[in-house]
Write an enzyme that holds these catalytic residues in place. Structure first.
Site, PDB file in Angstrom:
ATOM      1  N   TYR A 149       3.459   5.391   0.654  1.00 57.70           N
ATOM      2  CA  TYR A 149       3.282   3.953   0.393  1.00 57.70           C
ATOM      3  C   TYR A 149       4.080   3.545  -0.859  1.00 57.70           C
ATOM      4  O   TYR A 149       4.908   2.630  -0.786  1.00 57.70           O
ATOM      5  CB  TYR A 149       1.792   3.680   0.187  1.00 57.70           C
ATOM      6  CG  TYR A 149       1.455   2.217  -0.039  1.00 57.70           C
ATOM      7  CD1 TYR A 149       1.456   1.309   1.021  1.00 57.70           C
ATOM      8  CD2 TYR A 149       1.087   1.745  -1.302  1.00 57.70           C
ATOM      9  CE1 TYR A 149       1.118  -0.033   0.824  1.00 57.70           C
ATOM     10  CE2 TYR A 149       0.750   0.413  -1.507  1.00 57.70           C
ATOM     11  CZ  TYR A 149       0.765  -0.474  -0.443  1.00 57.70           C
ATOM     12  OH  TYR A 149       0.429  -1.797  -0.652  1.00 57.70           O
ATOM     13  N   ASP A 202     -15.136   9.832 -11.914  1.00 55.30           N
ATOM     14  CA  ASP A 202     -16.203   9.426 -12.849  1.00 55.30           C
ATOM     15  C   ASP A 202     -16.458   7.919 -12.809  1.00 55.30           C
ATOM     16  O   ASP A 202     -17.361   7.413 -13.476  1.00 55.30           O
ATOM     17  CB  ASP A 202     -15.868   9.892 -14.273  1.00 55.30           C
ATOM     18  CG  ASP A 202     -14.519   9.346 -14.772  1.00 55.30           C
ATOM     19  OD1 ASP A 202     -13.972   8.417 -14.130  1.00 55.30           O
ATOM     20  OD2 ASP A 202     -14.012   9.848 -15.792  1.00 55.30           O
TER      21      ASP A 202
HETATM   22  P1  NAD Z   1      -3.588  -5.339   5.965  1.00 60.07           P
HETATM   23  O1  NAD Z   1      -3.603  -3.918   6.360  1.00 60.07           O
HETATM   24  O2  NAD Z   1      -4.797  -6.175   6.219  1.00 60.07           O
HETATM   25  O3  NAD Z   1      -2.355  -6.107   6.650  1.00 60.07           O
HETATM   26  C1  NAD Z   1      -1.158  -5.478   6.997  1.00 60.07           C
HETATM   27  C2  NAD Z   1      -0.716  -6.044   8.345  1.00 60.07           C
HETATM   28  O4  NAD Z   1       0.547  -5.461   8.719  1.00 60.07           O
HETATM   29  C3  NAD Z   1      -1.697  -5.719   9.483  1.00 60.07           C
HETATM   30  O5  NAD Z   1      -1.940  -6.879  10.247  1.00 60.07           O
HETATM   31  C4  NAD Z   1      -0.964  -4.649  10.293  1.00 60.07           C
HETATM   32  O6  NAD Z   1      -1.360  -4.606  11.651  1.00 60.07           O
HETATM   33  C5  NAD Z   1       0.475  -5.060  10.087  1.00 60.07           C
HETATM   34  N1  NAD Z   1       1.425  -3.951  10.270  1.00 60.07           N
HETATM   35  C6  NAD Z   1       1.370  -2.706   9.760  1.00 60.07           C
HETATM   36  N2  NAD Z   1       2.433  -1.984  10.138  1.00 60.07           N
HETATM   37  C7  NAD Z   1       3.189  -2.812  10.916  1.00 60.07           C
HETATM   38  C8  NAD Z   1       4.411  -2.653  11.623  1.00 60.07           C
HETATM   39  N3  NAD Z   1       5.068  -1.481  11.621  1.00 60.07           N
HETATM   40  N4  NAD Z   1       4.901  -3.704  12.324  1.00 60.07           N
HETATM   41  C9  NAD Z   1       4.247  -4.882  12.370  1.00 60.07           C
HETATM   42  N5  NAD Z   1       3.083  -5.093  11.721  1.00 60.07           N
HETATM   43  C10 NAD Z   1       2.563  -4.063  11.000  1.00 60.07           C
HETATM   44  O7  NAD Z   1      -3.185  -5.380   4.422  1.00 60.07           O
HETATM   45  P2  NAD Z   1      -3.095  -6.602   3.390  1.00 60.07           P
HETATM   46  O8  NAD Z   1      -4.039  -6.341   2.304  1.00 60.07           O
HETATM   47  O9  NAD Z   1      -3.142  -7.881   4.108  1.00 60.07           O
HETATM   48  O10 NAD Z   1      -1.626  -6.369   2.799  1.00 60.07           O
HETATM   49  C11 NAD Z   1      -0.526  -7.161   3.208  1.00 60.07           C
HETATM   50  C12 NAD Z   1       0.714  -6.757   2.416  1.00 60.07           C
HETATM   51  O11 NAD Z   1       0.489  -6.948   1.019  1.00 60.07           O
HETATM   52  C13 NAD Z   1       1.117  -5.294   2.603  1.00 60.07           C
HETATM   53  O12 NAD Z   1       2.520  -5.196   2.649  1.00 60.07           O
HETATM   54  C14 NAD Z   1       0.587  -4.640   1.343  1.00 60.07           C
HETATM   55  O13 NAD Z   1       1.342  -3.505   0.999  1.00 60.07           O
HETATM   56  C15 NAD Z   1       0.744  -5.755   0.318  1.00 60.07           C
HETATM   57  N6  NAD Z   1      -0.201  -5.577  -0.787  1.00 60.07           N
HETATM   58  C16 NAD Z   1      -1.519  -5.860  -0.620  1.00 60.07           C
HETATM   59  C17 NAD Z   1      -2.405  -5.649  -1.677  1.00 60.07           C
HETATM   60  C18 NAD Z   1      -3.865  -5.978  -1.572  1.00 60.07           C
HETATM   61  O14 NAD Z   1      -4.601  -5.703  -2.523  1.00 60.07           O
HETATM   62  N7  NAD Z   1      -4.356  -6.562  -0.509  1.00 60.07           N
HETATM   63  C19 NAD Z   1      -1.934  -5.131  -2.893  1.00 60.07           C
HETATM   64  C20 NAD Z   1      -0.580  -4.835  -2.999  1.00 60.07           C
HETATM   65  C21 NAD Z   1       0.281  -5.079  -1.951  1.00 60.07           C
END
Ligand code: NAD
Ligand code: UDP
Length: 318
Positions: A143, A204
């Site tokens: 990741y 912890d």
């Molecule tokens: P989530 O898992 O709810 O959403 C991710 C979405 O991407 C899902 O709908 C999933 O089905 C889709 N997906 C995954 N792989 C895919 C692929 N190969 N092709 C098409 N769709 C695909 O997560 P989230 O919390 O909504 O995160 C959304 C974005 O924000 C991500 O890129 C994540 O890395 C980033 N992010 C989120 C957070 C957080 O705290 N929520 C923090 C840092 C970064």
């Protein structure tokens, strides 16, 4: 504008799609439904400005769009470690395919990067200028390194092909529509508390995170997309910093649960601390979070309370 949201059926993507539609844009929601759920966007189906496309970002796609928000990627450690090769492919090949689309259509594209690019940080709080401390070969690397490469690709497509890019580094965000089995700490603690189960503290419990409520995050994300001063990266998060024990106590107080704390081993490479320096976004947009952790947890607990009751009734009927 016609806006493509990859990962649009996920937690953040569904809130973003909703806000874009409310602002008068057309939304193409693209998702492979790995961690996304149809029920997150069910209420948008039928809106004539909303279109759902089942597609995997690791494969190219031909669309005509003005803006691309690239959110497709599982975000919870439990999910991104389930198939680590697929996770890194999603970040890297997904970025290449979406940048290619942006280059062809001349769309502006925003990458949902992450505070994980800072790894287990030696600088605290973390400003955008910090290069991070990431283990390249650990269980979180699929990741963290995938997101770091995606940032590199964004910068190189900008330098080499003049693609109009934005990058935001999102810090831990929570709120309604997180999946109950998502595995991230806020949803885990709330679901455990509501079910009267033990609250699972890893290590912890003194490690810290900074939690941003989803509505604040979406405002910051859309603001960064539309400003024209900085192509990124820009931290978006709430600088309020809490240990996992503090979070657990707050969830227990707000739910009135009788759950007890139970300690589990800390997962490897789990960062000790994390807190955004948000000077850059403040300067760019005057943005800062408006929803404190206590207030955001009250809303999130109400959501899970209802979601768990509905799923229980449904399984009884089934
Ligand atoms: P989530 O898992 O709810 O959403 C991710 C979405 O991407 C899902 O709908 C999933 O089905 C889709 N997906 C995954 N792989 C895919 C692929 N190969 N092709 C098409 N769709 C695909 O997560 P989230 O919390 O909504 O995160 C959304 C974005 O924000 C991500 O890129 C994540 O890395 C980033 N992010 C989120 C957070 C957080 O705290 N929520 C923090 C840092 C970064
Ligand atoms: N964590 C915890 N109990 C849980 C889930 C997570 O104590 O049930 C801890 C985890 O070890 C980490 C913090 O909470 O220190 C945040 O974990 P999360 O998976 O939400 O996000 P990330 O580690 O990616 O910031």
């Amino acid at each position: 504008m016609r806006v493509l949201v990859t990962g649009g059926a996920g937690f953040l993507g569904s809130h973003l799609s909703e806000r874009l539609l409310a602002t008068g844009h057309e939304v193409i929601c693209l998702d492979n439904f790995f961690t996304g759920q149809r029920k997150n966007i069910e209420h948008l189906i039928g809106n004539r400005n909303f279109e759902l496309v089942r597609h995997d970002v690791t494969l190219p796609i031909l669309l005509e769009v003005d803006r691309i928000y690239n959110l497709a990627c599982p975000a919870s450690p439990v999910h991104y470690q389930y198939n680590p090769v697929k996770t890194i492919k999603t970040s890297v090949m997904g970025a290449i395919n979406m940048l290619g689309l942006a280059k062809r259509t001349k769309a502006r594209i925003l990458q949902a990067s992450t505070s994980e690019v800072y790894g287990d940080p030696e600088v605290h709080p973390q400003p955008e200028s910090y290069w991070g401390s990431v283990n390249p070969i650990g269980i979180r690397s699929c990741y963290d390194e995938g997101k770091r490469v995606a940032e590199t690709l964004f910068m190189d497509y900008h330098r080499q092909n003049a693609v109009d890019i934005r990058i935001i580094r999102i810090f831990n965000t929570y709120g309604p529509r997180m999946h109950p089995n998502d595995g991230r700490v806020v949803s885990n603690f709330i679901v455990q508390a509501l079910r009267g189960q033990d609250i699972s503290i890893y290590g912890d419990g003194l490690q810290t995170r900074s939690f941003c409520y989803v509505d604040d995050l979406i405002s910051g994300m859309m603001g960064v997309m539309e400003q024209t001063v900085s192509i990124g990266p820009v931290n978006v998060g709430n600088p309020g910093e809490f240990s996992m024990l503090e979070l657990a106590q707050l969830v227990m107080e707000l739910t009135g649960t009788k759950s007890r704390l139970i300690y589990h081993p800390i997962p490897s490479d789990d960062p000790r601390q994390r807190k955004p320096n948000i000077d850059r976004i403040k300067e760019l947009l005057g943005w800062e979070p408006t929803i404190a952790l206590r207030e955001g947890l009250v809303k999130t607990i109400a959501y899970f309370d209802q979601a768990l009751a509905t799923s229980q009734t449904k399984s009884q009927v089934d």
